[in-house]
Motif scaffolding. Structure first.
Motif, PDB file in Angstrom:
ATOM      1  N   LEU A   3      39.778  32.006  30.290  1.00 16.76           N
ATOM      2  CA  LEU A   3      39.475  30.976  31.294  1.00 16.76           C
ATOM      3  C   LEU A   3      39.714  31.597  32.671  1.00 16.76           C
ATOM      4  CD1 LEU A   3      38.913  28.093  32.331  1.00 16.76           C
ATOM      5  CD2 LEU A   3      41.328  27.549  31.884  1.00 16.76           C
ATOM      6  N   LEU A   4      38.668  31.656  33.471  1.00 14.42           N
ATOM      7  CA  LEU A   4      38.762  32.196  34.836  1.00 14.42           C
ATOM      8  C   LEU A   4      38.516  31.055  35.812  1.00 14.42           C
ATOM      9  CD1 LEU A   4      38.720  34.441  37.033  1.00 14.42           C
ATOM     10  CD2 LEU A   4      36.340  34.867  36.421  1.00 14.42           C
ATOM     11  N   LEU A  11      36.302  37.456  46.646  1.00 13.43           N
ATOM     12  CA  LEU A  11      35.985  38.828  46.238  1.00 13.43           C
ATOM     13  C   LEU A  11      36.544  39.191  44.861  1.00 13.43           C
ATOM     14  CD1 LEU A  11      36.466  40.692  49.647  1.00 13.43           C
ATOM     15  CD2 LEU A  11      34.314  40.187  48.465  1.00 13.43           C
ATOM     16  N   VAL A  12      37.824  38.925  44.643  1.00 14.01           N
ATOM     17  CA  VAL A  12      38.422  39.343  43.368  1.00 14.01           C
ATOM     18  C   VAL A  12      37.870  38.491  42.219  1.00 14.01           C
ATOM     19  CG1 VAL A  12      40.593  39.632  42.096  1.00 14.01           C
ATOM     20  CG2 VAL A  12      40.494  40.197  44.526  1.00 14.01           C
ATOM     21  N   THR A  13      37.653  37.199  42.490  1.00 16.58           N
ATOM     22  CA  THR A  13      37.082  36.328  41.460  1.00 16.58           C
ATOM     23  C   THR A  13      35.719  36.861  41.027  1.00 16.58           C
ATOM     24  OG1 THR A  13      38.183  34.444  42.490  1.00 16.58           O
ATOM     25  CG2 THR A  13      36.426  33.935  40.919  1.00 16.58           C
ATOM     26  N   PHE A  29      34.146  29.997  33.004  1.00 25.45           N
ATOM     27  CA  PHE A  29      34.433  30.059  34.442  1.00 25.45           C
ATOM     28  C   PHE A  29      34.426  28.657  35.043  1.00 25.45           C
ATOM     29  CE2 PHE A  29      32.785  30.370  38.871  1.00 25.45           C
ATOM     30  CZ  PHE A  29      33.951  30.885  39.432  1.00 25.45           C
ATOM     31  N   VAL A  30      35.463  28.367  35.830  1.00 21.27           N
ATOM     32  CA  VAL A  30      35.524  27.101  36.562  1.00 21.27           C
ATOM     33  C   VAL A  30      35.575  27.431  38.044  1.00 21.27           C
ATOM     34  CG1 VAL A  30      36.874  25.026  37.039  1.00 21.27           C
ATOM     35  CG2 VAL A  30      36.682  25.865  34.693  1.00 21.27           C
ATOM     36  N   ASP A  31      34.523  27.070  38.762  1.00 20.84           N
ATOM     37  CA  ASP A  31      34.517  27.272  40.215  1.00 20.84           C
ATOM     38  C   ASP A  31      35.493  26.272  40.839  1.00 20.84           C
ATOM     39  OD1 ASP A  31      34.039  27.716  42.869  1.00 20.84           O
ATOM     40  OD2 ASP A  31      31.880  27.375  42.785  1.00 20.84           O
ATOM     41  N   SER A  76      43.684  33.145  37.245  1.00 20.76           N
ATOM     42  CA  SER A  76      43.413  32.170  38.305  1.00 20.76           C
ATOM     43  C   SER A  76      43.435  32.824  39.671  1.00 20.76           C
ATOM     44  CB  SER A  76      44.468  31.060  38.268  1.00 20.76           C
ATOM     45  OG  SER A  76      44.367  30.270  39.432  1.00 20.76           O
ATOM     46  N   ARG A  77      42.436  32.491  40.459  1.00 24.75           N
ATOM     47  CA  ARG A  77      42.419  32.840  41.883  1.00 24.75           C
ATOM     48  C   ARG A  77      42.304  31.542  42.694  1.00 24.75           C
ATOM     49  NH1 ARG A  77      43.964  37.624  43.857  1.00 24.75           N
ATOM     50  NH2 ARG A  77      42.463  37.437  45.551  1.00 24.75           N
TER      51      ARG A  77
END
Lengths: 315, 295
Positions: A3-4, A11-13, A29-31, A76-77
């Motif tokens: 899960l991102l 940038l890193v995401t 991916f969850v924006d 997570s970012r």
């Protein structure tokens, strides 16, 4: 699957997302902008013998959902990238639910919110750094001239001044006379942190999963190599290998702070040393922008991170 | 008896005595009287910093030199160092005065750094590396309980985060915590019995029935006392208040709330509860003497 969560244009995401796509890794991916608008989280914790096995729930999209049992690790970012968004009570609530998920999730999380807060206060981190066997610069945080004068007498040269918190991570070298002149008589000085300037080579160490260690030298004449544009000094990054006792100290430090991914700023003593006590640790970045270091050195940090988050969970 | 800082009378004692440094004691007048009396008895100088002064006009400082920490307070009358023989208890901490975000973050970071590194013997140490002050209490309950494997009798409620389940059970919203998160947390407990309050001070545990505002002492079973003591130890707390109810079976309990701030104790000390006064005195005496408080 991994899960991102984060802003898609951060940038890193986007770098990690591209890595997962290129390597055909399974991910969800969850924006950040969708959390609280199109995506919500459900968590359920029934009383039972093992807290880690009691968490159930799902990431819920408008027409489908993914059970937490299908997720192996979380990166997570959230909160990075300076995203401007309309923060409604629903958005605030879902952000808090995401934090709860990351703190309670039984698999690896880079990084759990409660582990990330140590970076809000550098003196807090110094306690963990010293306990891990590394050194910290002689430092005075707070106080006034009655404390600064005796502290200054013990320093070699003028001190470095930097923030106590993680706000405005700029570092300057100042003279005591100028500093004294800058404070208004009769008014308590604002908070500040004075430090001995440390000579040696900057080394950034990323520790992944408490095991894998990626180090690179940052060669620069700048006082703070992370902001080379501000000083006009170029910075040259190149991969290096740490002496094993120093790498072990970095692993201990990362684990002690509960970090799955850490960015540790070290200064290697002139001439080198295998003794961790000769290495000075300036701080531990709990949300490291590893992309810049990977792009300049080829160190496979994203690959190691993805591998560690994909590891099958013990039943 | 008094202190160096605003809001308190000057202290007549000498500077060589060990210090009992209290932040926010004015919010707990009965407990403050007890702490002052025990400090006097043990030969400690009481230094009190009001909540409104802490971080504003009385600021902490931290020094590390050669890997050794020193820390202290800087008030209007000068710096005061806290050393290993001193005892520090920050009973309550208020928000910092409004100012620019950067300066606020810096003052907060300084306070957190002081809490973490202060060499004095510290009760319920705060700071960013301390679980009780960084984790919301519902998550602490969920993560810390059961406090041991096997015959554990103290459990957390059933928690749900998100929209409340429509499963026929009575789900209640978890109260928002001061400085806490915006999470929508719901909880339920099976067959809850009457409310009780437990005080853990060191290894000593006392249990009180607090239904209808009363305060009757109840003997905890050894299993419950052990679970409560382990809960406090797991949180790294010397002092812990737990609101709990019997639940589901005669021997099982559910912990409904935790507090590391002695608000419930203060309320009980204002009434006639000599056994609790005695427990608190014993706890403070042992802390000042640098001893473990046994069960």
């Amino acid at each position: 699957m991994i899960l991102l969560m984060g802003p898609i244009d951060e940038l890193v995401t986007s770098f990690f997302l591209a890595h997962l796509t290129d390597t055909k890794s399974e991910y969800l991916f969850v924006d950040q902008r969708h959390l609280g608008t199109q995506v919500r989280l459900e968590l359920d914790l029934a009383p039972g013998p093992h807290a880690s096995r009691r968490l159930r729930g799902a990431v819920c999209f408008p027409t489908w959902r993914v059970d937490l049992e299908d997720i192996s690790g979380i990166f997570s970012r959230l909160g990075t990238g300076g995203v401007r968004e309309h923060v409604t009570p629903e958005v605030r609530a879902e952000r808090a639910h995401a934090n709860a998920l990351m703190d309670l999730f039984h698999g690896p999380v880079a990084n759990r919110p409660t582990a990330m807060v140590s970076n809000n206060s550098k003196p807090c981190q110094y306690a963990a750094i010293l306990a891990a066997g590394l050194s910290v610069p002689d430092t005075l945080a707070g106080g006034d001239w009655r404390l600064w004068e005796p502290f200054a007498r013990g320093l070699t040269g003028d001190p470095v001044i930097k923030s106590v918190s993680d706000e405005r991570s700029l570092v300057k070298q100042v003279s005591w006379d100028d500093t004294r002149a800058a404070f208004l008589p009769g008014r308590p000085p604002p908070p500040h942190q004075f430090q001995q300037r440390i000579s040696g080579t900057n080394v950034r160490v990323h520790v992944v999963g408490g095991r894998e260690v990626f180090a690179c030298r940052a060669e620069s004449q700048a006082l703070d190599y992370r902001h080379p544009d501000m000083t006009g000094h170029p910075v040259h990054l190149r991969a290096t290998t740490l002496p094993e006792p120093v790498a072990d100290a970095c692993r201990r430090l990362s684990c002690a702070l509960g970090l799955h991914l850490s960015g540790i700023d070290l200064i290697e003593p002139p001439g080198g040393s295998a003794d961790p006590r000769d290495w000075v640790c300036l701080e531990v970045n709990t949300c490291p922008g590893f992309m810049w270091f990977e792009q300049h050195t080829g160190l496979p940090i994203a690959q190691a991170l993805a591998r560690s988050l994909q590891a099958p969970l013990a039943s | 008896m008094g202190g160096l800082f605003p809001g308190e009378a000057a202290c007549e004692a000498s500077g060589s005595m060990p210090k009992l440094v209290l932040v926010g004691a004015e919010l707990f007048p009965h407990l403050r009287d007890l702490l002052r009396a025990e400090a006097l008895r043990a030969g400690f100088r009481a230094v009190e910093v009001p909540v409104r002064a802490w971080g504003a006009t009385t600021t902490p400082w931290v020094e590390v030199k050669g890997g050794r920490f020193r820390a202290g307070l800087l008030g209007p009358e000068g710096p005061e160092e806290l050393e290993r023989e001193d005892v520090f208890w920050c009973l309550s901490e208020g928000p910092l005065p409004p100012e620019e975000d950067y300066l606020r973050a810096e003052r907060e970071a300084l306070r957190e750094g002081f809490h973490t590194t202060c060499p004095a013997r510290t009760l319920n140490r705060r700071g960013l590396l301390s679980v009780p002050w960084t984790v919301p209490s519902w998550r602490l309950l969920a993560q810390q309980l059961p406090a041991r494997e096997g015959a554990c009798v103290l459990a957390p409620p059933h928690f749900h985060v998100g929209t409340p389940p429509e499963d026929g059970r009575r789900w209640k919203p978890w109260p928002q915590e001061a400085g806490g998160t915006d999470a929508r947390v719901w909880w339920t407990v099976s067959a809850p019995g009457p409310l009780h309050m437990a005080w853990v001070m060191g290894q000593q545990v006392s249990l009180w029935s607090v239904e209808d505002g009363g305060g009757a002492r109840v003997a905890p079973t050894p299993e419950l006392a052990a679970d409560l003591a382990r809960l406090a130890a797991g949180c790294g707390a010397e002092f812990l208040e737990v609101l709990l109810v019997p639940s589901a079976s005669p021997t099982a309990w559910a912990a409904l709330q935790l507090s590391f701030v002695p608000e419930g104790l203060e309320s009980m000390l204002s009434g006639e509860h000599p056994a609790l006064v005695e427990q608190a005195e014993h706890f403070v005496r042992a802390q000042l003497a640098g001893q473990e408080v046994g069960p």
